[in-house]
Each structure stands twice: as structure tokens, then as C-alpha cells.
Design an enzyme around this catalytic site. Structure first.
Site, PDB file in Angstrom:
ATOM      1  N   PRO A 178      13.480 -17.155  24.714  1.00 24.88           N
ATOM      2  CA  PRO A 178      11.995 -17.459  25.189  1.00 24.88           C
ATOM      3  C   PRO A 178      11.781 -18.692  25.734  1.00 24.88           C
ATOM      4  CG  PRO A 178      11.914 -16.681  22.859  1.00 24.88           C
ATOM      5  CD  PRO A 178      13.351 -17.238  22.963  1.00 24.88           C
ATOM      6  N   GLU A 179      11.337 -18.533  26.943  1.00 29.28           N
ATOM      7  CA  GLU A 179      10.749 -19.696  27.859  1.00 29.28           C
ATOM      8  C   GLU A 179       9.442 -19.667  28.096  1.00 29.28           C
ATOM      9  OE1 GLU A 179      13.415 -20.684  31.176  1.00 29.28           O
ATOM     10  OE2 GLU A 179      14.878 -19.275  30.360  1.00 29.28           O
TER      11      GLU A 179
END
Length: 269
Positions: free
Chosen positions: A2-3
Site C-alpha cells: 500500500p502506497e
DNA sequence: ATAAGCCCCTGTGGGC
DNA sequence: TGCCCACAGGGGCTTA
């Protein structure tokens, strides 16, 4: 995985139902005690006042002056249904259903901990985080100053210090859009290239956010849905395929122990 | 202070 | 089928 776009998608879901609720209990499950779950028990009895985000960190200020910090790591997922395995944290909440929040994290790179509000001494990356890329502080002047270092641009962006929330996928995507080789020394970038990179970061993050992020395998929204940006990736995961701009074969190299995908023709050193 | 390397974990997919 | 290796959206710690 996850960014920023993925974490922001999760934040937008959580903010619709968590603020105002009291944490009845918060406990580790199937995970050893340690700094990744620091002072988790302190959350009990405190009300959640907001759901904020800094880079890839979710920040939930609590009513007695503490703050719940959540980082999804590579494989962390927040859900309202109990996962079949790899459950690391369970939170009981006051109020209407759903009254439970689950943190599933197979690789255990994620974190779920409590600190005094704003005290990030045990979270050095958060403490040294650059500006939010979708906020007003992400100026060309500031970005250029933060890039005056001796390191490959790819590694420097990944450190979170020049700008918050850009990880391996969106770094590769932004460098491809800005036509910058990942091994280029950051300090040697011209002002024009710094400007192009700044804009590329903003553009790719906004585009991905509109699609609720990128799902490879683990990432899911709180509602359990996949992000849809995968099909729009231009560089990441496309080694060996033709560049959509020039047709040259995209390459994969390793920079700072992370795979980097780029076009050897458009992105020259 | 800064930059590079190693490490933490579990699962999956490919090659043999 | 089974084994082994490489690899995976991240970040912290240690080393020079």
C-alpha cells in the site's frame, strides 16, 4: 504494497464510521509482542477523534492525548470481518455495528501501535517525512532542496524524505512519466527535470487514487474490493514489454534492494 | 550526518 | 509431486 493512494482509500472508508467511537479493547492476536504493537493496550477506553493520514501512515488521534498509528506494511489489510488467518490485531468498538475492526497482516511488516499524540520518536520515517504530495506544501522549491543529496533518485524518493507516500510502484511510474533513469544522482537533476518529476508524482497519485489504488494480491479496501489502477500502470511490472511511448523493451534492475522498471531509451542516465 | 547493506516475515510461482 | 530459488505495494537498524 500500500502506497499513498491505497492508504488514502482506506482512510476515506474509515473516516465514515470510526470518529466518535470509543475503543473498548485493542489486543494482539497471533503476533508476538514487540515495537510493532507498542502500547496497543493504551487505546482501551479512549475515543477515536479523527482518521488522518501522513504518507503511508494512518493516524487516529485518541481522546486521552494518545494517537493510534497504523501502517499496513506490505500485506496489511483492515477489515470488518474476521479473517480466516494471519489476524494480528482485533479492536472492539462502542456504538452500532460493525463493532469490530480487524488487522490482518501475513508478513507482519505492518504496525498497529499507540504513541503520545505527535510523538514519533519510535517512528523515524514518520518523524522525517517530507510534505504531502497532494497538499500545498509540495512546492518545486522545497522539493528541489530535498533532492540535493548524493543518492540514486529512486532510493531517495523511496526514503519518504523528499515527499510522503510514494513507494515502489508509483516511484517507477513517476520516473517513467518524467523520463528520468532510476539511478540518476538526485543532486544532478536539472530544475526542469525536478519540476517534471514533481508533476509526474502528483499526476500518477491522483490517477491511482481515482481508481482506488493498485491491487496485486493483498491490498483490499475496507469493503474488500480491489484497486483498479493495475491495468493503467505504464512501467511497474512490465519488464520485457514495449514502452508505450517509444516501443523499446522495458527493463528491470535492482536499486536499493528494490526492483525498478524503466525504459532504457526514454529514461537515459 | 549520510549513504549503503542487511534484515524482518510469509506466501507464491517458476524451473528443474 | 516436490524442492529450491527468486521475488513481493515497506521501513528500521547497523555499518562504514
Amino acid at each position: 504494497m500500500p502506497e499513498l493512494p491505497e492508504v488514502e482509500t482506506v482512510r476515506r472508508e474509515l473516516v465514515t464510521w470510526l470518529p466518535g467511537r470509543r475503543i473498548v479493547s485493542a489486543a494482539r492476536v497471533e503476533a508476538p509482542a514487540g515495537p510493532k504493537y507498542h502500547a496497543l493496550e493504551r487505546a482501551a477506553g479512549q475515543r477515536i477523534e479523527a482518521v488522518d493520514r501522513r504518507g503511508k501512515f494512518l493516524l487516529l488521534p485518541l481522546s486521552r492525548g494518545d494517537e493510534l498509528v497504523i501502517h499496513l506494511g506490505m500485506t496489511g489489510v483492515i477489515a470488518q470481518e474476521r479473517p480466516a488467518n494471519h489476524l494480528r490485531v482485533m479492536v472492539e468498538l462502542s456504538g452500532p455495528k460493525p463493532r469490530r475492526l480487524y488487522f490482518r497482516d501475513p508478513r507482519r511488516f505492518g504496525r498497529f501501535l499507540v504513541v503520545p499524540r505527535g510523538d514519533y520518536r519510535i517512528l523515524p520515517t514518520l518523524a522525517a517525512m517530507g510534505p504531502e504530495p497532494l497538499g500545498r506544501d509540495f512546492t518545486l522549491e522545497d522539493f528541489a532542496t530535498r533532492l540535493e543529496r548524493q543518492a540514486p533518485i529512486k532510493s531517495l524518493i523511496m526514503s519518504q524524505r523528499p515527499v510522503a507516500g510514494v513507494g515502489n510502484i508509483y516511484c517507477d511510474e513517476a520516473l517513467w512519466r518524467a523520463r528520468i533513469h532510476p539511478l540518476t544522482q538526485a543532486r544532478k537533476l536539472s530544475r526542469a527535470r525536478v519540476a517534471a518529476l514533481r508533476q509526474a508524482i502528483v499526476d500518477v497519485l491522483e490517477a491511482s487514487l481515482a481508481a482506488q489504488g493498485t491491487t496485486f494480491s493483498d491490498y483490499r479496501t475496507v469493503g474488500g474490493e480491489s484497486g483498479d489502477y493495475l491495468s493503467q500502470l505504464d512501467a511497474y511490472g512490465h519488464a520485457g514489454e514495449p514502452c508505450k511511448r517509444c516501443g523499446a523493451r522495458l527493463r528491470r534492475i535492482v536499486v536499493g534492494q528494490r526492483s525498478s522498471h524503466y525504459c532504457p531509451k526514454c529514461q537515459r542516465r
